[in-house]
Design an enzyme around this catalytic site. Sequence first.
Site, short mmCIF file in Angstrom:
data_model
loop_
_atom_site.label_atom_id
_atom_site.label_comp_id
_atom_site.label_asym_id
_atom_site.label_seq_id
_atom_site.Cartn_x
_atom_site.Cartn_y
_atom_site.Cartn_z
N ARG A 43 9.84 -19.81 -45.74
CA ARG A 43 9.44 -19.58 -44.35
C ARG A 43 8.27 -18.59 -44.21
O ARG A 43 8.13 -17.95 -43.17
CB ARG A 43 10.66 -19.11 -43.54
CG ARG A 43 11.78 -20.14 -43.53
CD ARG A 43 12.83 -19.84 -42.48
NE ARG A 43 12.23 -19.81 -41.17
CZ ARG A 43 11.82 -18.72 -40.53
NH1 ARG A 43 11.98 -17.53 -41.06
NH2 ARG A 43 11.27 -18.80 -39.34
N ARG A 47 17.80 -23.44 -33.18
CA ARG A 47 18.41 -22.26 -33.79
C ARG A 47 19.38 -21.66 -32.79
O ARG A 47 19.01 -21.42 -31.63
CB ARG A 47 17.32 -21.23 -34.13
CG ARG A 47 17.82 -20.07 -34.96
CD ARG A 47 16.77 -18.98 -35.12
NE ARG A 47 16.83 -18.02 -34.03
CZ ARG A 47 16.30 -16.78 -34.06
NH1 ARG A 47 15.63 -16.39 -35.14
NH2 ARG A 47 16.40 -15.98 -33.04
N TRP A 95 17.80 -4.53 -39.85
CA TRP A 95 17.74 -5.19 -38.57
C TRP A 95 17.26 -6.58 -38.83
O TRP A 95 17.30 -7.55 -38.54
CB TRP A 95 16.79 -4.48 -37.59
CG TRP A 95 16.80 -5.19 -36.27
CD1 TRP A 95 17.75 -5.08 -35.29
CD2 TRP A 95 15.85 -6.16 -35.77
NE1 TRP A 95 17.46 -5.91 -34.25
CE2 TRP A 95 16.30 -6.58 -34.51
CE3 TRP A 95 14.68 -6.71 -36.29
CZ2 TRP A 95 15.61 -7.54 -33.73
CZ3 TRP A 95 13.99 -7.64 -35.55
CH2 TRP A 95 14.45 -8.05 -34.27
N ASP A 111 19.98 -17.67 -37.88
CA ASP A 111 19.25 -16.59 -38.55
C ASP A 111 20.18 -15.39 -38.71
O ASP A 111 20.61 -14.80 -37.71
CB ASP A 111 18.02 -16.22 -37.70
CG ASP A 111 17.05 -15.30 -38.42
OD1 ASP A 111 17.41 -14.77 -39.49
OD2 ASP A 111 15.93 -15.12 -37.90
N GLU A 145 19.24 -18.97 -42.30
CA GLU A 145 18.00 -18.21 -42.53
C GLU A 145 18.29 -16.74 -42.84
O GLU A 145 19.13 -16.12 -42.20
CB GLU A 145 17.16 -18.32 -41.25
CG GLU A 145 15.91 -17.48 -41.26
CD GLU A 145 15.12 -17.63 -39.95
OE1 GLU A 145 15.25 -18.69 -39.29
OE2 GLU A 145 14.42 -16.69 -39.59
N TYR A 154 21.56 -8.72 -32.82
CA TYR A 154 20.28 -9.38 -33.10
C TYR A 154 20.17 -10.80 -32.56
O TYR A 154 21.07 -11.60 -32.64
CB TYR A 154 20.02 -9.46 -34.61
CG TYR A 154 18.96 -10.47 -34.90
CD1 TYR A 154 17.65 -10.20 -34.54
CD2 TYR A 154 19.27 -11.71 -35.41
CE1 TYR A 154 16.67 -11.14 -34.71
CE2 TYR A 154 18.29 -12.66 -35.59
CZ TYR A 154 16.99 -12.37 -35.25
OH TYR A 154 16.03 -13.31 -35.41
N HIS A 178 19.29 -12.66 -40.27
CA HIS A 178 18.42 -11.48 -40.24
C HIS A 178 18.81 -10.43 -41.26
O HIS A 178 18.84 -9.22 -40.98
CB HIS A 178 18.36 -10.90 -38.82
CG HIS A 178 16.96 -10.79 -38.32
ND1 HIS A 178 16.31 -9.60 -38.15
CD2 HIS A 178 16.06 -11.74 -37.97
CE1 HIS A 178 15.07 -9.82 -37.72
NE2 HIS A 178 14.90 -11.11 -37.61
N GLU A 191 10.10 -15.01 -44.08
CA GLU A 191 9.19 -14.60 -43.01
C GLU A 191 8.52 -13.25 -43.27
O GLU A 191 7.44 -13.00 -42.74
CB GLU A 191 9.88 -14.62 -41.63
CG GLU A 191 10.99 -13.61 -41.49
CD GLU A 191 11.72 -13.74 -40.15
OE1 GLU A 191 12.07 -14.86 -39.77
OE2 GLU A 191 11.93 -12.70 -39.50
N HIS A 209 7.47 -19.35 -40.31
CA HIS A 209 7.90 -18.44 -39.23
C HIS A 209 7.06 -18.74 -37.98
O HIS A 209 5.84 -18.89 -38.09
CB HIS A 209 7.64 -17.01 -39.71
CG HIS A 209 8.21 -15.94 -38.85
ND1 HIS A 209 7.69 -14.67 -38.83
CD2 HIS A 209 9.27 -15.92 -38.01
CE1 HIS A 209 8.40 -13.92 -38.00
NE2 HIS A 209 9.36 -14.66 -37.50
N GLU A 240 9.25 -23.40 -36.94
CA GLU A 240 9.91 -22.62 -35.89
C GLU A 240 9.00 -22.59 -34.66
O GLU A 240 7.78 -22.44 -34.77
CB GLU A 240 10.16 -21.19 -36.38
CG GLU A 240 10.93 -20.34 -35.38
CD GLU A 240 11.22 -18.93 -35.89
OE1 GLU A 240 10.47 -18.42 -36.73
OE2 GLU A 240 12.23 -18.35 -35.44
O1 EZ4 Z 1 12.64 -10.93 -35.86
O2 EZ4 Z 1 9.24 -11.94 -35.77
O3 EZ4 Z 1 12.86 -16.12 -37.21
N1 EZ4 Z 1 12.40 -15.29 -36.52
C1 EZ4 Z 1 12.61 -13.98 -36.59
C2 EZ4 Z 1 11.75 -13.13 -35.70
C3 EZ4 Z 1 11.55 -11.71 -36.21
C4 EZ4 Z 1 10.33 -11.08 -35.61
C5 EZ4 Z 1 10.03 -9.74 -36.26
O4 EZ4 Z 1 8.83 -9.21 -35.82
O5 EZ4 Z 1 13.45 -13.53 -37.33
O6 EZ4 Z 1 12.27 -13.12 -34.44
CO CO Z 2 13.97 -15.00 -38.81
#
Ligand code: EZ4
Ligand code: CO
Length: 420
Positions: A300, A162, A420, A227, A253, A174, A229, A279, A329, A356
Amino acid sequence: MPAPSRSKILTQEKSTTITDVRVIVSSPGRNFVTVKIVTESGIYGVGDATVNGREMAVATYLKEHVAPCLIGRNAHQIEDIWQYLYKGVYWRKGPINMACIAAVDMALWDIKGKVAGLPVYELLGGKSRRGVTVYAHATGDTVSDTLDRAGALIDQGFKAIRLQTSVPGLEGSYGVLGDKKDYFEQQSSRPLPPEQPWSTRKYMNSIEDLFREARARFGDDIAFTHDVHSRLTPIEAARLGKILEPYDLLFLEDAVAAENQDSYRIIREHTTTPLAIGEIYNTIWDCKEMIQNQWIDYIRTAATHAGGITGLRRIAEFAALFHVRIAPHGAPDLSPICHAAQAHLDLWAPNFGVQEYVGFGTEISNQVFSYDLSIQDGMIFVGDTPGLGVDFNEEAAADHPYKRSYLPVSRLEDGTLWSW
Ligand code: EZ4
Ligand code: CO
């Protein structure tokens, strides 16, 4: 109901009546909520109920509302206890409730394996593969930092990585840790949620460089993921998917937060970049439409957050009907007990995709948790210890008391609160 004779024998030899349910919140480097279920014979099982940033809510729920209902039940009745805690609560689903069910479920599978003398993957149906292929994380403040870290991982044998890089002009964006050891929550320095800036324009203008340079440097044999996010809207995510198509991602992701599952239809209609999400999902209901409509490629959900081994197995079986593979996750805010539970499940699942992996634990957490897992050539290998092959040292845990800690929040440059 009258028990068949075989279980009578088992019951007499190794009574699986639950006599104690212990709930331990500890912070060996970061916070974990651990459940230990003890049976009359002395055989016990362990489970992970960690919900990052809300640990004490889970612990209270378990101690006050779950533990008293379990005493005296037969630990072998995993499905009945799962249904009892899911339907019996009346208020179904939810992250706190489902993490508690998950921890109990893992502990009961652990007990069943120990009683049977078999690792949990054997109870699920046996191995479908040699080992569990993982993707590791490479992050950095610049594209070249990130790619240097990716190169080091490739040298160690990882086949999937990743990639995350800081967005120029957005400090602390992030997913970028560099060498920082305490993951995203700066526990000791800032016990309240840290705030980080976000700009979709700056991100969209810089992200392609990372994958263009990654392919130029490492060729086409390594699998890359990214990711997002949940920072984008569906149409922005669709555009990102198109931008990244030439770089052949294994998956993108969490492109969009999808309380509204239909959002993934919009992305799907525009791009062939494979999509992964899940996740933060608690149950199959959170992803049912995206799976059955084939809007996603990887689901995930984590054992700790989606109802344990039993919950994840149900999601995997359903997803298999629609060519959706599991990619659980694997962040460090899941305890080694969850990593083990997932490794057993991944080893069995016919539609396993990738796991992961950010390490099973740290030097400090290894003082508290032990596990029969190893990593080699980018794969997790699971030992044949009966049960989950994990243990939790309560005495060692007592040296690491809970420390309040939160994930960061994001704000747009004008102050608007963002995902976030
Ligand atoms: O931000 O588990 O793919 N992994 C993630 C993680 C999440 C954290 C949140 O608690 O996106 O790093
Ligand atoms: Co993630």
